[in-house]
Design a protein around this motif. Structure first.
Motif, short mmCIF file in Angstrom:
data_model
loop_
_atom_site.label_atom_id
_atom_site.label_comp_id
_atom_site.label_asym_id
_atom_site.label_seq_id
_atom_site.Cartn_x
_atom_site.Cartn_y
_atom_site.Cartn_z
N TYR A 108 0.94 -1.13 0.04
CA TYR A 108 -0.04 0.04 0.11
C TYR A 108 1.10 1.28 0.15
O TYR A 108 2.02 1.32 0.79
CB TYR A 108 -0.86 0.01 1.11
N SER A 109 0.63 2.19 -1.13
CA SER A 109 1.38 3.33 -1.18
C SER A 109 0.80 4.36 -1.41
O SER A 109 0.04 4.30 -2.80
CB SER A 109 2.72 3.31 -1.75
N ASP A 110 0.74 5.58 -1.04
CA ASP A 110 -0.01 6.92 -1.77
C ASP A 110 -1.32 6.56 -2.23
O ASP A 110 -1.75 6.87 -3.31
CB ASP A 110 0.76 7.34 -2.76
N GLY A 111 -2.34 5.88 -1.42
CA GLY A 111 -3.70 5.66 -1.79
C GLY A 111 -3.85 4.56 -2.82
O GLY A 111 -4.92 4.33 -3.36
N VAL A 112 -2.66 3.62 -3.05
CA VAL A 112 -2.99 2.44 -3.98
C VAL A 112 -2.53 1.47 -3.18
O VAL A 112 -1.38 1.14 -2.54
CB VAL A 112 -2.27 2.61 -5.04
N ALA A 113 -3.82 0.41 -3.16
CA ALA A 113 -3.50 -0.77 -2.30
C ALA A 113 -3.42 -2.00 -3.37
O ALA A 113 -4.10 -2.15 -4.35
CB ALA A 113 -4.40 -1.31 -1.67
N THR A 142 -3.11 -9.33 -10.67
CA THR A 142 -3.22 -8.54 -9.61
C THR A 142 -4.39 -7.68 -9.45
O THR A 142 -5.40 -7.31 -10.17
CB THR A 142 -2.25 -7.30 -9.87
N LEU A 143 -4.84 -7.71 -7.98
CA LEU A 143 -6.00 -6.98 -7.74
C LEU A 143 -5.88 -5.60 -6.90
O LEU A 143 -4.76 -5.40 -6.15
CB LEU A 143 -6.93 -7.70 -6.55
N ILE A 144 -6.12 -4.33 -7.65
CA ILE A 144 -5.79 -3.02 -7.33
C ILE A 144 -6.85 -2.30 -6.79
O ILE A 144 -7.93 -2.24 -7.60
CB ILE A 144 -5.04 -2.65 -8.46
#
Length: 320
Positions: free
Chosen positions: A97-102, A115-117
Motif C-alpha cells: 500500500y502506497s499513496d492511496g494505492v493498494a 493483480t487486484l488493485i
C-alpha cells in the motif's frame, strides 16, 4: 516505548503467532487448489506464452464482472475472517500500500501476473507516459475513474508523435493495450475504484521509454531486461561514489550487452577516468560495424573540440 498488549501477548507466546500465520496460509492454499485453481492454471499457460483466447477461465475473469466477483469471493471471505481472528497476521500473498494505492498479487507465473488493485480517491495531472513491450488487460470491478489513453504514433531519435484522449470508465468496463505503443494514465478516481489487472511482458524484452505528454520529448529510457537494469543501477552507483578503480571494468563492459547499457557504461567510465573512457570511446568509434560507432564518433569529435588535449590520450591503449 509503548508495546501494544496484543503484540506483547504474541511475544510471550510464539506458538500462537505461528498458528495464526498457518491459518492464513491454509486459507490461501485452499482457494488456490479449489475455487481459484482453473484460472490459475490458465495463468500458467498464459505466462508461458499462450494467447489469452486459449485460456478461457482466465479470459472470463477479465470480461465478466460477476464471474470475477464469484472467483475472488472465497479468497477474500476466508482471508478477512482469518484476519479478524488474527489481526496481526500477514496475508500470505505479495501485497503493498502506497499513496492511496493498494495491491495484492493473486498469481504470478512465467511472464504473467494477475493483480487486484484498489485506488482511493485521487486527482492528478500526469506530465508523462511510459511505454514498454507487453500486453495488459483490466476489468473495473467497482467505482469510477477518468483515464488518459495515450497512443504512440511515431518514434524519433529523441521525441515521439503522441495521440491522447480522456475517457471515463465505470464498473464492468474493460480495457486492453499493447504496451509497446499504447498505455493509459489514471487522472481521477471518484471515491474508490477496484480493478483486476492481467499483465504479461514480451519474451523479447525491449527498452521502456518515457515521453512528455506536453511535447513528446523523450524524458527517459531504461532497459527492459531486469539484469541489464540491475547493471545500469550498479554502474550509476559506481559513478556517484567516484570509484575510479572501477573504470577498467566499465571499459570492458562497453563491449557487452545492448547498445543502451553499453553507452551507459561508457558514460560512467568517461566520468570516472578520462583516459580509460576516451580510449574505449575511440575504440568503439573506429569500429564501423558497431551500432554505436556513429554516436561514439560524434561524441569523440565534440570532446576533442572542447578539450584538444584529449588527442594526446589516443596513443594510450584501451584496457579493455
Amino acid at each position: 516505548m509503548r508495546i501494544d498488549p496484543q503484540i506483547r501477548a504474541l511475544r510471550g507466546d510464539p506458538a500462537s503467532q505461528r498458528l495464526a500465520q498457518e491459518e492464513l496460509v491454509a486459507a490461501c492454499d485452499s482457494w488456490r487448489s479449489g475455487a481459484g485453481a482453473e484460472a490459475l492454471a490458465d495463468l500458467q499457460r498464459y505466462g508461458e506464452g499462450q494467447p489469452l483466447d486459449e485460456c478461457p477461465a482466465l479470459k472470463t475473469l477479465l470480461n465478466d464482472q460477476a464471474a470475477a466477483f464469484a472467483w475472488l469471493a472465497p479468497l477474500l471471505d476466508a482471508g478477512l475472517e482469518s484476519l479478524t481472528r488474527n489481526p496481526l497476521g500477514q496475508f500470505p500473498m505479495r501485497h503493498q500500500y502506497s499513496d492511496g494505492v493498494a495491491m495484492i498479487q493473486l498469481g504470478l507465473s512465467g511472464r504473467a501476473a494477475l493483480t487486484l488493485i484498489a485506488y482511493d480517491e485521487l486527482q492528478q495531472s500526469p506530465k508523462s507516459a511510459s511505454f514498454s513491450a507487453g500486453e495488459r488487460h483490466e476489468l473495473v470491478l467497482s467505482g469510477v475513474g477518468d483515464f488518459r489513453f495515450v497512443d504512440l504514433l511515431e518514434e524519433r531519435a529523441n521525441s515521439a508523435a503522441i495521440d491522447q484522449r480522456v475517457r471515463r470508465l465505470v464498473a464492468g468496463e474493460t480495457l486492453s493495450c499493447d504496451g509497446a505503443t499504447q498505455t493509459r494514465v489514471l487522472e481521477r478516481v471518484h471515491g474508490r475504484m477496484v480493478m483486476l489487472r492481467l499483465a504479461r511482458t514480451d519474451a523479447a524484452q525491449s527498452d521502456t521509454r518515457q515521453y512528455s505528454l506536453e511535447d513528446g520529448r523523450l524524458l527517459h529510457r531504461a532497459s527492459g531486461n531486469r539484469l541489464e537494469s540491475q547493471r545500469e543501477m550498479a554502474t550509476a552507483l559506481l559513478g556517484r561514489m567516484g570509484r575510479s578503480d572501477a573504470a577498467p571494468l566499465l571499459a570492458e563492459l562497453t563491449r557487452e550487452g545492448s547498445a543502451h547499457i553499453r553507452w551507459q557504461s561508457l558514460r560512467e567510465c568517461l566520468g570516472l577516468d578520462t583516459a580509460t573512457g576516451f580510449a574505449a570511446l575511440t575504440q568503439i568509434a573506429a569500429d564501423a560495424s558497431d551500432e554505436l560507432s556513429s554516436p561514439a564518433s560524434a561524441l569523440r569529435a565534440q570532446l576533442l573540440e572542447a578539450y584538444p588535449q584529449l588527442a594526446s590520450l589516443e596513443a594510450i591503449p584501451c584496457p579493455a
